[in-house]
Write an enzyme that holds these catalytic residues in place. Structure first.
Site, mmCIF file in Angstrom:
data_model
loop_
_atom_site.group_PDB
_atom_site.id
_atom_site.type_symbol
_atom_site.label_atom_id
_atom_site.label_comp_id
_atom_site.label_asym_id
_atom_site.label_seq_id
_atom_site.Cartn_x
_atom_site.Cartn_y
_atom_site.Cartn_z
ATOM 1 N N ARG A 221 68.585 61.964 24.772
ATOM 2 C CA ARG A 221 67.359 61.324 25.240
ATOM 3 C C ARG A 221 66.249 61.553 24.226
ATOM 4 N NH1 ARG A 221 70.074 58.735 28.089
ATOM 5 N NH2 ARG A 221 70.071 58.548 30.350
ATOM 6 N N HIS A 269 69.647 52.687 21.077
ATOM 7 C CA HIS A 269 70.231 53.285 22.297
ATOM 8 C C HIS A 269 71.574 52.609 22.635
ATOM 9 C CE1 HIS A 269 69.153 55.596 26.201
ATOM 10 N NE2 HIS A 269 70.473 55.517 26.071
HETATM 11 N N1 LIG Z 1 72.677 57.382 23.960
HETATM 12 C C1 LIG Z 1 73.494 56.927 24.884
HETATM 13 O O1 LIG Z 1 73.938 55.777 24.799
HETATM 14 C C2 LIG Z 1 73.930 57.827 26.011
HETATM 15 C C3 LIG Z 1 74.986 57.411 26.826
HETATM 16 C C4 LIG Z 1 75.415 58.255 27.836
HETATM 17 C C5 LIG Z 1 74.795 59.478 28.036
HETATM 18 N N2 LIG Z 1 73.762 59.848 27.239
HETATM 19 C C6 LIG Z 1 73.116 61.174 27.443
HETATM 20 O O2 LIG Z 1 74.100 62.188 27.270
HETATM 21 C C7 LIG Z 1 73.857 63.208 28.237
HETATM 22 C C8 LIG Z 1 75.099 64.037 28.437
HETATM 23 O O3 LIG Z 1 76.074 63.315 29.187
HETATM 24 P P1 LIG Z 1 77.377 64.028 29.787
HETATM 25 O O4 LIG Z 1 78.085 63.023 30.616
HETATM 26 O O5 LIG Z 1 78.145 64.722 28.703
HETATM 27 O O6 LIG Z 1 76.682 65.157 30.718
HETATM 28 P P2 LIG Z 1 77.330 66.401 31.445
HETATM 29 O O7 LIG Z 1 78.801 66.200 31.620
HETATM 30 O O8 LIG Z 1 76.500 66.679 32.657
HETATM 31 O O9 LIG Z 1 77.159 67.628 30.392
HETATM 32 C C9 LIG Z 1 75.930 68.215 30.124
HETATM 33 C C10 LIG Z 1 76.154 69.425 29.202
HETATM 34 O O10 LIG Z 1 74.876 69.932 28.808
HETATM 35 C C11 LIG Z 1 74.789 71.322 29.112
HETATM 36 N N3 LIG Z 1 73.434 71.707 29.471
HETATM 37 C C12 LIG Z 1 72.649 71.252 30.475
HETATM 38 N N4 LIG Z 1 71.464 71.889 30.495
HETATM 39 C C13 LIG Z 1 71.518 72.789 29.490
HETATM 40 C C14 LIG Z 1 70.617 73.768 29.017
HETATM 41 N N5 LIG Z 1 69.411 73.955 29.572
HETATM 42 N N6 LIG Z 1 70.996 74.524 27.959
HETATM 43 C C15 LIG Z 1 72.219 74.372 27.404
HETATM 44 N N7 LIG Z 1 73.128 73.450 27.803
HETATM 45 C C16 LIG Z 1 72.770 72.684 28.838
HETATM 46 C C17 LIG Z 1 75.733 71.512 30.291
HETATM 47 O O11 LIG Z 1 76.073 72.889 30.409
HETATM 48 P P3 LIG Z 1 77.127 73.409 31.528
HETATM 49 O O12 LIG Z 1 78.501 73.005 30.981
HETATM 50 O O13 LIG Z 1 76.947 74.863 31.564
HETATM 51 O O14 LIG Z 1 76.777 72.684 32.800
HETATM 52 C C18 LIG Z 1 76.878 70.586 29.906
HETATM 53 O O15 LIG Z 1 77.747 71.237 29.008
HETATM 54 C C19 LIG Z 1 73.370 62.425 29.467
HETATM 55 O O16 LIG Z 1 72.604 63.252 30.328
HETATM 56 C C20 LIG Z 1 72.541 61.314 28.846
HETATM 57 O O17 LIG Z 1 71.180 61.712 28.760
HETATM 58 C C21 LIG Z 1 73.319 59.065 26.231
#
Ligand SMILES: NC(=O)c1ccc[n+]([C@@H]2O[C@H](COP(=O)([O-])OP(=O)(O)OC[C@H]3O[C@@H](n4cnc5c(N)ncnc54)[C@H](OP(=O)(O)O)[C@@H]3O)[C@@H](O)[C@H]2O)c1
Length: 306
Positions: A221, A269
């Site tokens: 983000r 994006h």
């Molecule tokens: N650019 C794009 O096109 C696009 C597309 C899709 C998603 N995204 C972004 O990518 C993000 C991640 O997606 P995802 O599906 O992989 O999410 P996810 O499965 O919820 O994984 C989030 C990861 O971040 C870690 N995390 C959360 N808060 C943290 C903190 N304060 N300090 C350290 N680590 C932290 C979590 O730790 P834990 O394992 O300990 O819970 C987990 O490993 C989304 O939230 C979205 O904003 C971008």
């Protein structure tokens, strides 16, 4: 069972059609004010008026992985929010990030400039050991990215909130290990959700801890990054550049300095797009699983923020 579809700036018609085909026993329709109360909703950036009107909702299915915008709404405490769980996004993200890492490591931008100039010029091979990649966030997307980078033998560090063992990836967890993680990394990939804890986490203090010649790939983000701090660190020479897919303001304004910066690559994006057919199949499968009383993946913990 009634399912309503409410999207901002996106045509709901193909989704209504697809969900109806996947769930013939349900009544699926696009939301309009006063169109009736549904059991489940499939949403993208719905207005607060939608939430206020849908008093009977059991589940809110978000058609993206990030729920930061959704959680800014006033949601009833018992409403289950479910995000997309991969649905074809992790392979796109792995493609995008490995492309950006390889392009930087192998100096393909310099070769592109040589092509333009008609110049046949070898560059000295670099050592992968000098380009450790740190992946922040080891969830559905980050874990896939870390594994993809391992295929090309880059040293990979991973950072998450709680420990997350991944074969071949050196793990760091919690804020107390953030400094060690950054200092062990030269290329930084951000794949954390946007929460109060992670907002502005890519700033002068953190980015300056990357190894000299560091490189940032932000695909999570825009609000994770303090943009002026990145520019200052690139202009001072501590960072070599950045590939950015997300921005504090989207679309990126025409006069934004990132567009013209020689060491910054901008994409709109697009690193991991929502794929309609995969997403509809996943959401329909989850609705059926809920009906059978089975647990489903991707349920958001509102207190955690993701
Ligand atoms: N650019 C794009 O096109 C696009 C597309 C899709 C998603 N995204 C972004 O990518 C993000 C991640 O997606 P995802 O599906 O992989 O999410 P996810 O499965 O919820 O994984 C989030 C990861 O971040 C870690 N995390 C959360 N808060 C943290 C903190 N304060 N300090 C350290 N680590 C932290 C979590 O730790 P834990 O394992 O300990 O819970 C987990 O490993 C989304 O939230 C979205 O904003 C971008």
């Amino acid at each position: 069972m009634n399912i309503t579809v409410c999207f901002d700036k996106l045509d709901p018609a193909p989704w209504v059609q697809g969900l109806q085909a996947a769930l013939p026993q349900a009544q699926v329709s696009a939301w309009a004010p006063g169109s009736g109360v549904a059991d489940h909703a499939v949403v993208w950036a719905p207005p607060q008026a939608f939430i206020d009107e849908q008093v009977g909702l059991k589940t809110l299915f978000n058609i993206g992985a990030g729920v930061d915008a959704l959680l800014k709404l006033q949601l009833p405490p018992d409403l289950q929010v479910v995000r997309l769980d991969d649905a074809g996004m992790s392979v796109q993200m792995a493609e995008y990030v490995t492309h950006a890492v390889i392009r930087h490591f192998r100096e393909f931008d310099a070769y592109a400039a040589d092509t333009q100039a008609g110049r046949w010029s070898y560059r000295k091979p670099r050592s992968r050991a000098d380009f450790p990649v740190g992946v922040m966030g080891l969830g559905v997307l980050g874990a896939r990215v870390a594994q993809a980078l391992r295929v090309f033998d880059y040293p990979v560090n991973g950072y998450s909130r709680s420990p997350k063992p991944i074969e071949g990836v050196r793990g760091y967890a919690g804020t107390e290990q953030l400094g060690a993680f950054l200092q062990a990394s030269r290329i930084l990939v951000n794949l954390m959700p946007l929460t109060p804890e992670t907002e502005n986490i890519l700033n002068r203090e953190t980015l300056s801890q990357l190894q000299p010649g560091g490189y940032l790939i932000n695909v999570a983000r825009g609000r994770h990054l303090v943009e002026e701090d990145l520019m200052a660190l690139i202009d001072s020479g501590h960072l070599a550049g950045a590939t950015l897919d997300v921005f504090r303001t989207e679309p990126l304004p025409a006069d934004h300095p990132f567009w013209r910066h020689p060491h910054i690559t901008v994409t709109p994006h697009t690193s991991a797009r929502t794929l309609r057919d995969e997403s509809i199949a996943q959401i329909a499968g989850k609705i059926l699983a809920k009906q059978r009383g089975e647990p489903i993946r991707g349920v958001v913990d509102a207190r955690r923020g993701y």
